[in-house]
Design a protein around this motif. Structure first.
Motif, PDB file in Angstrom:
ATOM      1  N   ALA A  14      72.093   7.296  75.593  1.00  8.90           N
ATOM      2  CA  ALA A  14      72.907   6.303  74.864  1.00  8.90           C
ATOM      3  C   ALA A  14      72.358   4.732  75.213  1.00  8.90           C
ATOM      4  O   ALA A  14      71.939   4.407  76.076  1.00  8.90           O
ATOM      5  CB  ALA A  14      74.590   6.402  75.803  1.00  8.90           C
ATOM      6  N   ILE A  22      78.765   7.617  67.340  1.00  8.20           N
ATOM      7  CA  ILE A  22      77.845   8.795  67.832  1.00  8.20           C
ATOM      8  C   ILE A  22      76.898   9.105  66.805  1.00  8.20           C
ATOM      9  O   ILE A  22      77.257   8.601  65.605  1.00  8.20           O
ATOM     10  CB  ILE A  22      78.448  10.048  68.033  1.00  8.20           C
ATOM     11  N   ILE A  54      75.873   6.584  71.201  1.00  6.72           N
ATOM     12  CA  ILE A  54      75.446   7.788  71.993  1.00  6.72           C
ATOM     13  C   ILE A  54      74.860   8.801  70.961  1.00  6.72           C
ATOM     14  O   ILE A  54      75.359   9.181  69.868  1.00  6.72           O
ATOM     15  CB  ILE A  54      77.055   8.435  72.537  1.00  6.72           C
ATOM     16  N   LEU A 107      73.682  12.558  70.053  1.00 12.71           N
ATOM     17  CA  LEU A 107      74.005  13.847  70.335  1.00 12.71           C
ATOM     18  C   LEU A 107      72.649  15.038  70.110  1.00 12.71           C
ATOM     19  O   LEU A 107      72.859  16.032  70.322  1.00 12.71           O
ATOM     20  CB  LEU A 107      74.861  14.399  69.298  1.00 12.71           C
ATOM     21  N   GLY A 118      80.251  16.043  70.726  1.00  9.32           N
ATOM     22  CA  GLY A 118      80.700  14.918  70.053  1.00  9.32           C
ATOM     23  C   GLY A 118      82.074  15.007  69.658  1.00  9.32           C
ATOM     24  O   GLY A 118      82.754  13.973  69.816  1.00  9.32           O
TER      25      GLY A 118
END
Length: 705
Positions: free
Chosen positions: A223, A283, A341, A343, A351
């Motif tokens: 992240a 995300i 962030i 995934l 998520g």
């Protein structure tokens, strides 16, 4: 959008509208007509607009459609809670096979007439489909600070003509006076296609990001965090629109109060935006190095985010885009925090976990800061020690039963109602404004006692209870005054009461207040009749009650005029509050009953279909679901018989209007009250039996025919 693209856009839109909404939208009233498909497509566009503007499912959006021959320019309606405000979305939809749907000045007039009828709670002006929404609309419009948005969903790539837009804005402004009750929004072919494709062909978003002061987290998942410019965020939204928030629990709602505050800060004080904004969270499927800079802590770094989505801060992104459109140079200079962030190496559901967690934290409101003030703690202690009651000051705590105390919010409304006409109007128009410093300090002074607060709360409750009881048997404009007049009547009644001992804590004062409060029911009955007369005299019988009670200038004028009449204790003139058992506009002693007039004039042919429409607030709450269980309950056929003109479809028997309505109310509500049945049965497009009888009375040509 070029004209060349219209045929493809129209075909795709038409195909998806049929696929999603054909099984859901009621077309029974249009079946077999040559323009049935065009009507369906227009209704489907209205449903799609509801989905675009609210959190409705396809099923709920289809149920929101009220389009018909008497829709009064309103094709769909939806009510929902957004933050601390009730929002009503009203949709006017236009379909055109060539993508050239027009909306002119006549359409503006039609929509605004429909809005006026709704604001006056005059649901009988619409087709029967609105009845299933009437109770929600009634409750929303009578909430502390409602918001109404007119949505024009037009299948066109063109803008409104400048004259049409100017007229629309002029009409909207007339409804706002001192608040922001009404707003409007336009959805075009591009917006509708984006929405219809969203569920079926979700667009992958790849973002190029320049992060300033980058920070990095590597464990357990990658992240980055840092600062980004408002201009860059606006560019994202301009390019991708709502696809940018595809994974969010809820889309950006462009008309929220939060958005307005964000826009204002960016436009006026962009240098403060970083300090006042919570920032946004994204995300993405993968993060890759891209562009200038390297991903080193504290430096400018460039990234490409593959499969990116804003999962917290959707309103912030939308508001930034609007602000930059309005003030490009100034607003774009603002900066905000951002979390990104990846995934890529996370568990499958991670998520979703981030999205849910980021969107379920309660935001802090201005009210929350006031709850921490020492005077609120003092009131809570005094309530407990002097009154033996609870005074709840924090959100999240359960409201006490009425006999056991009140909340800080209820106290603020009651104190505002008795404070002044200005405060009365502010509390009715936007109750959250009471927590602003200039209003809060005037209400919650150092000398404020628990006894004063509790007695004001009790007065407001008694007024509201009395109005609710009055509204049970009132119709039309009188019912609207009863629905909206709670704070205004509380203010006037307080001014006419002996309040010299309102802070006293002795037994004599308590006994005296019990006597005064016991008189409220009868005083409200009289005052309500005068209130109708005063408002109609000052602003006309077509004025908006909801607007009047939210305007400080109007509330002051009405309150002062009403004060003299209430102080006198005189009865209002007979007929100021038309009851349901009265023959509205037709005297039982001087003219035949409504049914007799209609039969004698032959104005309704044998075999004409009629529909049942609830009249009172309790009926709008209780009857629609009972009627939907069997659609025959809401239909009858006319026969020119003076005693039993209605053949009810539910059982095939003939009835007098009042006899039938009483039977229906007994079965659905357990209520056998005497009522005027001719108010309830309508000929679509012509009005109720009372309306038709009144037309006969007012037209010598009809009587002589």
């Amino acid at each position: 959008m070029s004209e060349v693209a219209y045929p493809v856009q129209i075909r795709n839109l038409k195909r998806q509208l049929k696929l999603r909404f054909r099984p859901l939208i009621d077309m029974s009233d249009w079946a077999g007509r040559p323009d049935e498909e065009q009507c369906f497509l227009s209704r489907a566009v209205a449903a799609l607009a509801v989905k675009l503007e609210t959190a409705a499912s396809d099923e709920d959006a289809a149920r929101a459609v009220i389009d018909g021959t008497t829709d009064r320019g309103i094709d769909a309606v939806a009510v929902e809670q957004r933050g601390d405000r009730q929002h009503i979305t009203l949709v006017q939809a236009k379909w055109n096979d060539k993508g050239e749907a027009g909306f002119g000045e006549a359409d503006v007039s039609a929509v605004m007439r429909g809005l006026d009828y709704l604001l006056d709670l005059d649901f009988s002006r619409f087709g029967s489909k609105i009845d299933r929404h009437a109770a929600e609309i009634d409750a929303a419009l009578n909430s502390p600070s409602p918001k109404v948005t007119l949505v024009l969903a037009l299948v066109t790539g063109s803008d409104l003509h400048p004259n049409t837009r100017a007229l629309l804005e002029e009409e909207v402004d007339k409804h706002n006076l001192d608040d922001d009750l009404v707003d409007y929004k336009i959805l075009n072919l591009r917006d509708l296609n984006r929405e219809i494709l969203g569920d079926h062909a979700e667009r992958k978003v790849n973002l190029d990001v320049q992060l300033d002061g980058a920070g990095k987290i590597t464990e357990p998942f990658l992240a980055y965090y840092g600062t980004i410019s408002a201009g860059e965020v606006a560019d994202w939204y301009g390019k991708y629109g709502r696809h940018l928030t595809a994974r969010n629990i809820r889309d950006a709602l462009d008309l929220s109060d939060v958005n307005e505050k964000i826009r204002t800060t960016l436009i006026r004080e962009p240098e403060y935006f970083w300090y006042l904004s919570n920032g946004i969270t994204l995300i993405c499927d993968r993060i890759r190095k891209h562009g200038r800079g390297s991903p080193v802590a504290g430096r400018l770094a460039g990234f490409r985010l593959e499969g990116a989505s804003v999962i917290n801060g959707a309103q912030t992104v939308s508001a930034i885009y609007r602000a930059v459109q309005q003030k490009p140079g100034k607003a774009a200079a603002g900066r905000l925090l951002i979390r990104i962030i990846s995934l890529e190496d996370s568990p499958e559901d991670f998520g979703d976990r981030i999205t849910v967690a980021a969107n379920t934290q309660n935001p802090t409101e201005e009210r929350d800061f006031r709850s921490r003030r020492p005077e609120q703690a003092d009131l809570r202690h005094e309530f407990a020690l002097s009154l033996g009651l609870n005074y709840v000051i924090k959100r999240g705590e359960s409201d006490p039963p009425e006999a056991e105390g009140c909340t800080m919010t209820e106290a603020a409304l009651a104190l505002a109602a008795v404070k002044s006409t200005e405060f009365t109007a502010i509390a009715k128009g936007n109750a959250s404004a009471l927590w602003k410093n200039q209003y809060y300090r005037s209400l919650f002074t150092e000398k404020l006692t628990a006894h004063r607060v509790w007695r004001c709360v009790q007065l407001l409750r008694r007024v509201r209870k009395a109005l609710a009881e009055e509204q049970e048997h009132l119709a039309g404009r009188a019912a609207s005054v009863a629905a909206y007049g709670d704070l205004l009547l509380t203010h006037v009644l307080f001014r006419t009461m002996d309040t010299s001992d309102i802070d006293a804590d002795d037994a004599d004062a308590s006994a005296a207040w019990e006597v005064r409060l016991a008189e409220v029911r009868e005083r409200v009955r009289k005052a309500l009749g005068w209130l109708v007369i005063v408002i109609d005299g000052a602003y006309g019988v077509n004025s908006h009650i909801s607007t009047t009670v939210r305007s400080p200038d109007r509330v002051e004028l009405v309150a002062n005029a009403l004060y003299e009449r209430v102080l006198s204790g005189d009865e209002p003139p007979s007929g100021s509050l038309p009851l349901l058992h009265q023959e509205t506009g037709i005297s039982a002693t001087s003219a035949p009953r409504a049914v007799w007039r209609i039969v004698d004039a032959g104005l309704i042919p044998d075999g004409e279909s009629l529909e049942f429409r609830p009249v009172t607030a309790p009926e709008r709450r209780q009857l629609p679901r009972w009627l939907e269980e069997d659609s025959n309950r809401a239909r009858a056929t006319w026969q020119n018989n003076k005693n039993k003109p209605l053949i009810w479809h539910a059982d095939g028997e003939a009835y007098a209007p009042s006899t039938l309505v009483r039977k229906m109310r007994r079965e659905a509500m357990g209520n056998d009250q005497q009522i005027q049945g001719t108010l309830y049965w309508h000929v679509p497009g012509k009005g109720s039996l009372v309306d038709i009888a009144q037309e006969i009375r007012d037209s010598p040509e009809i009587q002589d025919s």
